[in-house]
Write an enzyme that holds these catalytic residues in place. Structure first.
Site, PDB file in Angstrom:
ATOM      1  N   GLU A 376     -19.995 -48.200   6.576  1.00 24.98           N
ATOM      2  CA  GLU A 376     -18.692 -47.754   7.084  1.00 24.98           C
ATOM      3  C   GLU A 376     -18.923 -46.676   8.129  1.00 24.98           C
ATOM      4  O   GLU A 376     -19.753 -45.786   7.936  1.00 24.98           O
ATOM      5  CB  GLU A 376     -17.801 -47.147   5.982  1.00 24.98           C
ATOM      6  CG  GLU A 376     -17.238 -48.133   5.000  1.00 24.98           C
ATOM      7  CD  GLU A 376     -16.312 -47.490   3.972  1.00 24.98           C
ATOM      8  OE1 GLU A 376     -15.682 -46.444   4.272  1.00 24.98           O
ATOM      9  OE2 GLU A 376     -16.236 -48.033   2.861  1.00 24.98           O
TER      10      GLU A 376
HETATM   11  P1  P53 Z   1      -9.029 -43.590   5.031  1.00 23.17           P
HETATM   12  C1  P53 Z   1     -12.591 -39.804   2.069  1.00 23.17           C
HETATM   13  C2  P53 Z   1     -13.688 -39.395   2.819  1.00 23.17           C
HETATM   14  C3  P53 Z   1     -14.532 -40.337   3.380  1.00 23.17           C
HETATM   15  C4  P53 Z   1     -14.276 -41.685   3.176  1.00 23.17           C
HETATM   16  O1  P53 Z   1     -10.604 -43.620   4.811  1.00 23.17           O
HETATM   17  C5  P53 Z   1     -13.206 -42.091   2.420  1.00 23.17           C
HETATM   18  C6  P53 Z   1     -12.359 -41.159   1.856  1.00 23.17           C
HETATM   19  C7  P53 Z   1     -11.184 -41.587   1.042  1.00 23.17           C
HETATM   20  O2  P53 Z   1     -10.022 -41.505   1.802  1.00 23.17           O
HETATM   21  O3  P53 Z   1     -12.953 -43.383   2.122  1.00 23.17           O
HETATM   22  C8  P53 Z   1     -13.651 -44.452   2.728  1.00 23.17           C
HETATM   23  O4  P53 Z   1      -8.557 -44.972   4.754  1.00 23.17           O
HETATM   24  C9  P53 Z   1     -13.425 -45.667   1.860  1.00 23.17           C
HETATM   25  C10 P53 Z   1     -12.472 -46.653   2.463  1.00 23.17           C
HETATM   26  C11 P53 Z   1     -11.486 -45.921   3.339  1.00 23.17           C
HETATM   27  C12 P53 Z   1     -12.256 -45.319   4.519  1.00 23.17           C
HETATM   28  O5  P53 Z   1     -13.292 -44.478   4.049  1.00 23.17           O
HETATM   29  O6  P53 Z   1      -8.526 -42.603   4.057  1.00 23.17           O
HETATM   30  O7  P53 Z   1     -14.602 -46.312   1.444  1.00 23.17           O
HETATM   31  O8  P53 Z   1     -11.874 -47.401   1.424  1.00 23.17           O
HETATM   32  O9  P53 Z   1     -10.437 -46.696   3.802  1.00 23.17           O
HETATM   33  C13 P53 Z   1     -11.389 -44.554   5.485  1.00 23.17           C
HETATM   34  O10 P53 Z   1      -8.812 -43.207   6.458  1.00 23.17           O
END
Ligand code: P53
EC number: 3.2.1.86
Length: 478
Positions: A376
């Site tokens: 990611e």
């Molecule tokens: P969103 C927090 C910090 C880093 C990654 O996040 C995180 C989170 C939780 O919010 O989540 C990951 O959608 C996760 C995904 C998520 C993505 O990062 O809050 O593995 O499910 O959607 C982005 O912007």
């Protein structure tokens, strides 16, 4: 050194954030199905089951469940050679504690994986991505209950056996270390299905979190061992949310605070990769006098189930100052982080730091000497749809190209062994943290707003052609 010839260029999503069909095909409710929509700075609420009149954005999401064929065709056009998604546990075991799986759920993933493979796209599968069966919360209290180890192992064995010739790359628990932030409700609930008793003290919350994480690590290790027996070619990794924590200054106390903070956020990786608890954590448990249920069988299971690679997400870096915490320098993720004046931040306050990715890769690789997989990375931003249907997301291209550049430098100059790169939410989906649609990451735009209105039609942003070129040149043209 250049990128591997068989480099995995892909995109990443999670079942609950794009599939929708929350009660279709025999699926049961997951923890994601009882979370309302929040917004920038406003946390999502966790309701007591699914209540009438609430807005649950994951129930429909982007309706991938019904549209996956057209979507996979778009993914193929983008040029992906892998697709990271998760298997929704509740499609296979609607309550989580059944003996027999739900055939309709298993068939859905057979069809999805076939569609991917037919298009030259290899599935990369997360077993638990913030979508624990809600029944396991109400009946068992989530992962603080040892019984969940067996439920998870049974789920994993079922899907690993079923898809053993279709899926080679697996990950166990998504961002298992988010729950280091145990003072907020979000991470313990999404990671582990934890709800703390009313009025629980800070220390009680922390102890419960460590217990749940321990059971997850044991469950993960058992699944690694089992998976290798099911198919010796399986590559099974962990998944860590990497936000490196820098000292705010070169003051020795800031440096020590950063070191301890890194221990509290990343010990999970030590256990996954090395198969035992690090001494710094044993010393911490002793000092806190935690009474954790860690058996000799658990210790053996951990040692026998070390992961093959380290999957991690990278979005941002953190910074910390000492806050007069000597001699323990105990870390509170909720209170101790400070703004890093040397980097910019996104609209959601996520600090943009491409060099931090290179630093993180070095940190992991020096420490573990295992292959890394960036599963990611991405830039959540508001996109403007022009009158002619185009979307000019140069800011996203800028963010991603800077990070890919840093990633290549890490491979070339620091000798890091990297398996692949799958940018997050490459098709717009529901944000995990806020439940918004407005916080978009995609190369593919999905017509839907925060209130759930929109045609759900798909269209290409400028970043689509850009990423196509990146893949086609194996990262040469950014
Ligand atoms: P969103 C927090 C910090 C880093 C990654 O996040 C995180 C989170 C939780 O919010 O989540 C990951 O959608 C996760 C995904 C998520 C993505 O990062 O809050 O593995 O499910 O959607 C982005 O912007």
């Amino acid at each position: 050194m250049a990128l591997r010839k068989d480099f995995l260029w892909g995109g990443a999503v999670a079942a609950h954030q794009l599939e929708g069909g929350w009660n279709a095909g025999g699926k049961g409710p997951s923890v994601a199905d009882v979370m309302t929509a929040g917004s920038n700075g406003v946390e999502r609420r966790i309701t007591d089951g699914v209540l009438a009149g609430e807005n649950y954005p994951n129930h429909e999401a982007i309706d991938f469940y019904h549209r996956y064929k057209e979507d996979v065709a778009l993914f193929a056009e983008l040029g992906l050679n892998c697709f990271r998604t998760s298997i929704a546990w509740t499609r296979i075991f609607p309550n989580g504690d059944e003996e027999e799986p739900n055939e309709e759920g298993l068939q859905f993933y057979d069809d999805l994986f076939d569609e991917c493979l037919k298009n030259g796209i290899e599935p990369v599968i997360t077993l638990s991505h913030f979508e624990l069966p809600y029944h396991l919360v109400t009946e068992y209290g989530g992962f603080k209950n040892r019984k969940l180890i067996d439920f998870f192992v049974h789920f994993a064995e079922t899907v690993m056996t079923r898809y053993k010739d279709k899926v080679k790359y697996w990950m166990t628990f998504n961002e298992i270390n988010n729950q280091a932030n145990f003072m907020r409700d979000f991470a313990p609930f999404t990671n582990s299905g934890l709800k703390f008793p009313e009025g629980a003290s800070d220390v009680e919350r922390e102890e419960i979190m460590y217990q749940a994480a321990h059971y997850e690590l044991v469950a993960s290790a058992k699944v690694v061992e089992l998976g290798h027996n099911i198919n010796p070619d399986f590559q099974i990794g962990c998944m860590i949310a990497m936000c490196p924590i820098y000292p705010e200054s070169c003051k020795p106390e800031d440096m020590m605070a950063a070191t301890v903070a890194m221990q509290r956020r990343y010990w999970f990786a030590d256990v996954h990769v090395r198969g035992h608890y690090p001494n710094y954590l044993k010393a911490y448990f002793d000092r806190k006098a935690f009474k954790l249920d860690i058996t000799d069988e658990d210790i053996t299971a951990l040692a026998n189930g070390c992961v093959d690679y380290i999957g991690f997400s990278y979005y941002m870096s953190f910074a910390i100052k000492d806050h007069d915490k000597a001699p323990f320098f105990d870390y509170s993720e909720d209170k101790d982080l400070v703004r890093n004046q040397f980097v910019e931040a996104s609209e959601w306050g996520w600090q943009i730091d491409p060099l931090g990715l290179r630093w993180s890769m070095s940190w992991f690789y020096e420490r573990y000497e295992k292959p890394l997989f960036i599963v990611e990375n991405g830039f959540g931003a508001v996109d403007e749809l022009e009158a002619d249907g185009t979307i000019h997301d140069q800011y996203r291209i800028d963010y991603l190209s800077a990070h890919i550049k840093a990633m290549k430098e890490s491979v070339e100059y620091d000798g890091v062994d990297l398996m692949g790169y799958t940018p997050w939410g490459f098709i717009d989906l529901v944000s995990a943290g806020t439940g918004e649609m407005k916080k978009r990451y995609g190369f593919i735009y999905v017509d839907k707003d925060n209130d759930g209105n929109g045609s759900l039609s798909r269209s290409k942003k400028d970043s689509f052609a850009w990423y196509q070129k990146v893949i086609a040149t194996n990262g040469e043209k950014l």
